[in-house]
Write a protein that holds these residues in place. Structure first.
Motif, PDB file in Angstrom:
ATOM      1  N   VAL A 299      -9.986  11.672  -1.254  1.00  0.00           N
ATOM      2  CA  VAL A 299      -8.614  11.935  -0.803  1.00  0.00           C
ATOM      3  C   VAL A 299      -8.612  12.864   0.403  1.00  0.00           C
ATOM      4  CG1 VAL A 299      -6.395  12.937  -1.463  1.00  0.00           C
ATOM      5  CG2 VAL A 299      -7.632  11.482  -3.083  1.00  0.00           C
ATOM      6  N   THR A 300      -9.491  13.867   0.405  1.00  0.00           N
ATOM      7  CA  THR A 300      -9.593  14.759   1.573  1.00  0.00           C
ATOM      8  C   THR A 300      -9.923  13.952   2.822  1.00  0.00           C
ATOM      9  OG1 THR A 300     -10.439  16.543   0.158  1.00  0.00           O
ATOM     10  CG2 THR A 300     -10.702  16.812   2.526  1.00  0.00           C
ATOM     11  N   ALA A 301     -10.931  13.102   2.734  1.00  0.00           N
ATOM     12  CA  ALA A 301     -11.348  12.299   3.892  1.00  0.00           C
ATOM     13  C   ALA A 301     -10.208  11.390   4.352  1.00  0.00           C
ATOM     14  CB  ALA A 301     -12.583  11.475   3.535  1.00  0.00           C
ATOM     15  N   PHE A 302      -9.508  10.780   3.394  1.00  0.00           N
ATOM     16  CA  PHE A 302      -8.386   9.916   3.746  1.00  0.00           C
ATOM     17  C   PHE A 302      -7.295  10.712   4.465  1.00  0.00           C
ATOM     18  CE2 PHE A 302      -4.176   8.241   2.486  1.00  0.00           C
ATOM     19  CZ  PHE A 302      -4.198   7.060   3.226  1.00  0.00           C
ATOM     20  N   GLY A 303      -6.962  11.890   3.918  1.00  0.00           N
ATOM     21  CA  GLY A 303      -5.920  12.725   4.512  1.00  0.00           C
ATOM     22  C   GLY A 303      -6.256  13.184   5.922  1.00  0.00           C
ATOM     23  N   GLN A 305      -8.032  11.406   7.893  1.00  0.00           N
ATOM     24  CA  GLN A 305      -8.245  10.141   8.611  1.00  0.00           C
ATOM     25  C   GLN A 305      -9.697  10.012   9.106  1.00  0.00           C
ATOM     26  OE1 GLN A 305      -4.420  10.774  10.858  1.00  0.00           O
ATOM     27  NE2 GLN A 305      -4.114   8.622  10.345  1.00  0.00           N
ATOM     28  N   LEU A 306     -10.612  10.274   8.152  1.00  0.00           N
ATOM     29  CA  LEU A 306     -12.049  10.122   8.380  1.00  0.00           C
ATOM     30  C   LEU A 306     -12.561   8.964   7.536  1.00  0.00           C
ATOM     31  CD1 LEU A 306     -13.061  13.876   7.968  1.00  0.00           C
ATOM     32  CD2 LEU A 306     -12.662  12.677  10.135  1.00  0.00           C
ATOM     33  N   SER A 307     -13.731   8.453   7.877  1.00  0.00           N
ATOM     34  CA  SER A 307     -14.433   7.520   7.004  1.00  0.00           C
ATOM     35  C   SER A 307     -15.291   8.317   6.027  1.00  0.00           C
ATOM     36  CB  SER A 307     -15.336   6.589   7.824  1.00  0.00           C
ATOM     37  OG  SER A 307     -14.562   5.792   8.684  1.00  0.00           O
ATOM     38  N   CYS A 308     -15.573   7.732   4.875  1.00  0.00           N
ATOM     39  CA  CYS A 308     -16.358   8.441   3.861  1.00  0.00           C
ATOM     40  C   CYS A 308     -17.187   7.441   3.077  1.00  0.00           C
ATOM     41  CB  CYS A 308     -15.413   9.203   2.938  1.00  0.00           C
ATOM     42  SG  CYS A 308     -16.249  10.161   1.660  1.00  0.00           S
ATOM     43  N   GLU A 309     -18.483   7.725   2.924  1.00  0.00           N
ATOM     44  CA  GLU A 309     -19.377   6.888   2.130  1.00  0.00           C
ATOM     45  C   GLU A 309     -20.009   7.755   1.050  1.00  0.00           C
ATOM     46  OE1 GLU A 309     -22.221   4.972   4.661  1.00  0.00           O
ATOM     47  OE2 GLU A 309     -20.677   4.219   6.039  1.00  0.00           O
ATOM     48  N   MET A 310     -19.771   7.404  -0.214  1.00  0.00           N
ATOM     49  CA  MET A 310     -20.319   8.171  -1.327  1.00  0.00           C
ATOM     50  C   MET A 310     -21.118   7.265  -2.252  1.00  0.00           C
ATOM     51  SD  MET A 310     -17.201  10.774  -2.349  1.00  0.00           S
ATOM     52  CE  MET A 310     -15.926   9.521  -2.463  1.00  0.00           C
ATOM     53  N   ASP A 342     -20.328  -0.724  -8.327  1.00  0.00           N
ATOM     54  CA  ASP A 342     -20.311  -0.003  -9.606  1.00  0.00           C
ATOM     55  C   ASP A 342     -20.864   1.410  -9.486  1.00  0.00           C
ATOM     56  OD1 ASP A 342     -22.930  -0.669  -9.190  1.00  0.00           O
ATOM     57  OD2 ASP A 342     -23.279  -1.499 -11.178  1.00  0.00           O
ATOM     58  N   LYS A 343     -21.336   1.803  -8.286  1.00  0.00           N
ATOM     59  CA  LYS A 343     -21.877   3.161  -8.134  1.00  0.00           C
ATOM     60  C   LYS A 343     -21.623   3.773  -6.758  1.00  0.00           C
ATOM     61  CE  LYS A 343     -26.417   1.041  -7.327  1.00  0.00           C
ATOM     62  NZ  LYS A 343     -27.760   0.825  -7.901  1.00  0.00           N
ATOM     63  N   SER A 344     -20.740   3.170  -5.951  1.00  0.00           N
ATOM     64  CA  SER A 344     -20.489   3.713  -4.622  1.00  0.00           C
ATOM     65  C   SER A 344     -19.052   3.448  -4.191  1.00  0.00           C
ATOM     66  CB  SER A 344     -21.454   3.106  -3.593  1.00  0.00           C
ATOM     67  OG  SER A 344     -21.171   1.723  -3.410  1.00  0.00           O
ATOM     68  N   LEU A 345     -18.626   4.222  -3.188  1.00  0.00           N
ATOM     69  CA  LEU A 345     -17.297   4.030  -2.598  1.00  0.00           C
ATOM     70  C   LEU A 345     -17.402   4.219  -1.095  1.00  0.00           C
ATOM     71  CD1 LEU A 345     -13.859   5.244  -3.812  1.00  0.00           C
ATOM     72  CD2 LEU A 345     -14.605   5.908  -1.520  1.00  0.00           C
ATOM     73  N   HIS A 346     -16.788   3.298  -0.351  1.00  0.00           N
ATOM     74  CA  HIS A 346     -16.752   3.387   1.104  1.00  0.00           C
ATOM     75  C   HIS A 346     -15.286   3.343   1.538  1.00  0.00           C
ATOM     76  CE1 HIS A 346     -17.968   1.644   5.305  1.00  0.00           C
ATOM     77  NE2 HIS A 346     -17.454   2.847   5.380  1.00  0.00           N
ATOM     78  N   LEU A 347     -14.828   4.467   2.069  1.00  0.00           N
ATOM     79  CA  LEU A 347     -13.466   4.589   2.588  1.00  0.00           C
ATOM     80  C   LEU A 347     -13.517   4.420   4.104  1.00  0.00           C
ATOM     81  CD1 LEU A 347     -10.418   5.660   2.328  1.00  0.00           C
ATOM     82  CD2 LEU A 347     -11.402   7.905   2.840  1.00  0.00           C
ATOM     83  N   HIS A 348     -12.764   3.448   4.606  1.00  0.00           N
ATOM     84  CA  HIS A 348     -12.701   3.229   6.048  1.00  0.00           C
ATOM     85  C   HIS A 348     -11.636   4.137   6.666  1.00  0.00           C
ATOM     86  CE1 HIS A 348     -15.254  -0.376   5.738  1.00  0.00           C
ATOM     87  NE2 HIS A 348     -14.625  -0.557   4.590  1.00  0.00           N
ATOM     88  N   LYS A 349     -11.840   4.537   7.884  1.00  0.00           N
ATOM     89  CA  LYS A 349     -10.900   5.408   8.589  1.00  0.00           C
ATOM     90  C   LYS A 349      -9.514   4.776   8.619  1.00  0.00           C
ATOM     91  CE  LYS A 349     -10.211   7.830  12.965  1.00  0.00           C
ATOM     92  NZ  LYS A 349     -10.802   8.160  14.288  1.00  0.00           N
ATOM     93  N   ALA A 350      -8.484   5.544   8.237  1.00  0.00           N
ATOM     94  CA  ALA A 350      -7.109   5.033   8.196  1.00  0.00           C
ATOM     95  C   ALA A 350      -6.350   5.438   9.462  1.00  0.00           C
ATOM     96  CB  ALA A 350      -6.389   5.579   6.973  1.00  0.00           C
ATOM     97  N   SER A 351      -5.413   4.601   9.868  1.00  0.00           N
ATOM     98  CA  SER A 351      -4.620   4.913  11.060  1.00  0.00           C
ATOM     99  C   SER A 351      -3.312   5.612  10.701  1.00  0.00           C
ATOM    100  CB  SER A 351      -4.312   3.632  11.839  1.00  0.00           C
ATOM    101  OG  SER A 351      -3.658   2.700  11.004  1.00  0.00           O
ATOM    102  N   LYS A 352      -2.869   5.491   9.430  1.00  0.00           N
ATOM    103  CA  LYS A 352      -1.641   6.159   9.001  1.00  0.00           C
ATOM    104  C   LYS A 352      -1.682   6.394   7.496  1.00  0.00           C
ATOM    105  CE  LYS A 352       1.150   2.135   7.884  1.00  0.00           C
ATOM    106  NZ  LYS A 352       2.527   1.664   7.736  1.00  0.00           N
ATOM    107  N   ILE A 353      -0.765   7.243   7.010  1.00  0.00           N
ATOM    108  CA  ILE A 353      -0.632   7.523   5.581  1.00  0.00           C
ATOM    109  C   ILE A 353       0.793   7.151   5.180  1.00  0.00           C
ATOM    110  CG2 ILE A 353      -0.772   9.296   3.773  1.00  0.00           C
ATOM    111  CD1 ILE A 353      -2.567  10.919   5.652  1.00  0.00           C
ATOM    112  N   ASN A 354       0.921   6.240   4.233  1.00  0.00           N
ATOM    113  CA  ASN A 354       2.248   5.823   3.780  1.00  0.00           C
ATOM    114  C   ASN A 354       2.934   6.951   3.018  1.00  0.00           C
ATOM    115  OD1 ASN A 354       1.748   3.262   4.821  1.00  0.00           O
ATOM    116  ND2 ASN A 354       0.942   2.487   2.883  1.00  0.00           N
TER     117      ASN A 354
END
Length: 407
Positions: A299-303, A305-310, A342-354
């Protein structure tokens, strides 16, 4: 109870006292039940620790620990060793879907008498306490550390101690080390070398051992997120924390430097300061030793507007909910693009927050708390917000104290 959070700005400086770690509290509560000469200060006021205490004090033959996963695992081991006691250990509907067969089979290797009363491999359990004669157990190394800690906590009461062999790559080592450190502080001899852990038999002395529980680092994670999403020079001071913490989630101090947050330790406090903006566009992390902070970080990365790979997130599927699926669904409501395995999450950089999105919490305290910091960017609603009582009953009150407004 739903909470609608207005778009808010944090106070420039705030101070919050956070309750004791539920991980440390529940370990110490079990040791206190086994060895009466233990006193504990700063016990967690979380539902999990309260339910653990209630179960241990109750004389009822049915112990219902509701949604407290740590209590289910630890008490299964505890009651297996209590000669002459016959109890049924049960929990919520979700708890009855969370696997426990690995721990039950390990205890049966030691001689425990445990039967499933409903579905094979899952609670409820009927446990007939007895003196366990075995002293050797082999487990897969990538199982929940709570199974391993449950066995280690009862190990000193076994006549010949315990030798625990772990096959494969070990998960959540900090939680195992926490358990061993608390045993050491009690006076128990332990050894953790390679994939073998040994715990010696221990007889309690008359001398009272005093323990003070460090505050919960998982709970601190939400304040790290708030500072990261705030303006430069915002500070929050949290107590009570140690620089040489036993808790794996203390890696927050290092991780959140990537998000622009600096941590300063001073006696029993930490001060979090937003000193700079994030310098990397993609944050890459292996959270195998601290999976409970994955939701906060996503959520921090999304807020920001960064990408995140965990990676290292395989245990999240058997928590209060399947946290990987829940994260994907709720982040995508807000406008994110998320890929999960089943063991990872990749958040792509967002352009806006609804704005004005209602976040479902799935009976999971961490879903409610992880998404709350987005109120620094957009108005947001948290569904069934009282779920936070599982680990952090004062969460919403503390957020109001530092400047998050709700209606």
């Amino acid at each position: 109870m739903n909470i609608k959070l207005q778009k808010s700005t944090l106070h420039k400086q705030s101070k919050i006292a956070i309750t004791g770690s539920k991980s440390e509290s529940n370990r110490l509560l079990l040791l206190q039940a086994l060895y009466a000469n233990i006193s504990i200060a700063n016990i967690s006021n979380s539902d999990d620790a309260t339910l653990m205490q209630k179960a241990l004090k109750s004389s009822d033959s049915v112990k219902d620990i509701h949604h407290a996963g740590t209590a289910m695992r630890f008490l299964t081991a505890y009651y297996a060793t209590q000669e002459g006691q016959k109890i049924t250990l049960t929990g919520s509907s979700r708890m009855q879907e969370r696997p426990i067969q690995i721990l039950v089979e390990a205890l049966q290797q030691l001689g425990a008498d445990i039967q499933y009363t409903k579905n094979e491999g899952y609670p409820p359990l009927h446990i007939q306490g007895k003196t366990l004669q075995g002293n050797q157990v082999t487990l897969a190394a990538n199982v929940s550390s709570q199974y391993i800690s449950a066995l280690l906590l009862i190990a000193p009461t076994l006549e010949n101690g315990l030798t625990l062999t772990l096959n494969g790559k070990i998960t959540s080592v900090p939680y195992i080390n926490m358990t061993l450190a608390l045993l050491n502080q009690l006076g128990v001899q332990t050894n953790f070398e390679g994939n073998t852990i040994t715990v010696s038999h221990f007889e309690a002395t008359q001398e009272t051992k005093h323990f003070t529980v460090e505050s919960d680092w998982s709970s601190a994670s939400y304040f790290y997120s708030l500072v990261a999403l705030s303006e430069i020079e915002t500070t929050i001071t949290l107590s009570a924390y140690k620089e040489n913490s036993l808790q794996g989630d203390s890696c927050l101090a290092e991780i959140y430097q990537k998000f622009g947050v600096t941590t300063v330790f001073n006696e029993n406090t930490i001060t979090l300061t937003k000193t700079h903006e994030a310098t990397q566009e993609t944050i890459k992390l292996d959270l195998k030793n601290a999976p409970d902070i994955a939701q906060t970080i996503a959520v921090t990365a999304f807020g920001l507007q960064l990408s995140c790979e965990m990676i290292g997130l395989h245990t999240l599927k058997i928590k209060e909910t399947d946290r990987l699926v829940a994260l994907k669904v709720e982040l995508e409501k807000l406008g994110a693009n998320v890929d999960i395995t089943d063991k990872s999450l990749h958040l792509h950089k967002a352009s806006k927050i609804n704005e004005n999105v209602t976040i479902a919490t799935y009976k999971d305290h961490r879903m409610a708390m992880a998404f709350a910091p987005l109120a620094l960017r957009v108005p947001i609603e948290i569904e069934k917000a009282d779920v936070v009582s599982k680990s952090f009953p004062d969460f919403w009150k503390d957020l109001e104290t530092i400047g998050i407004n709700s209606h």
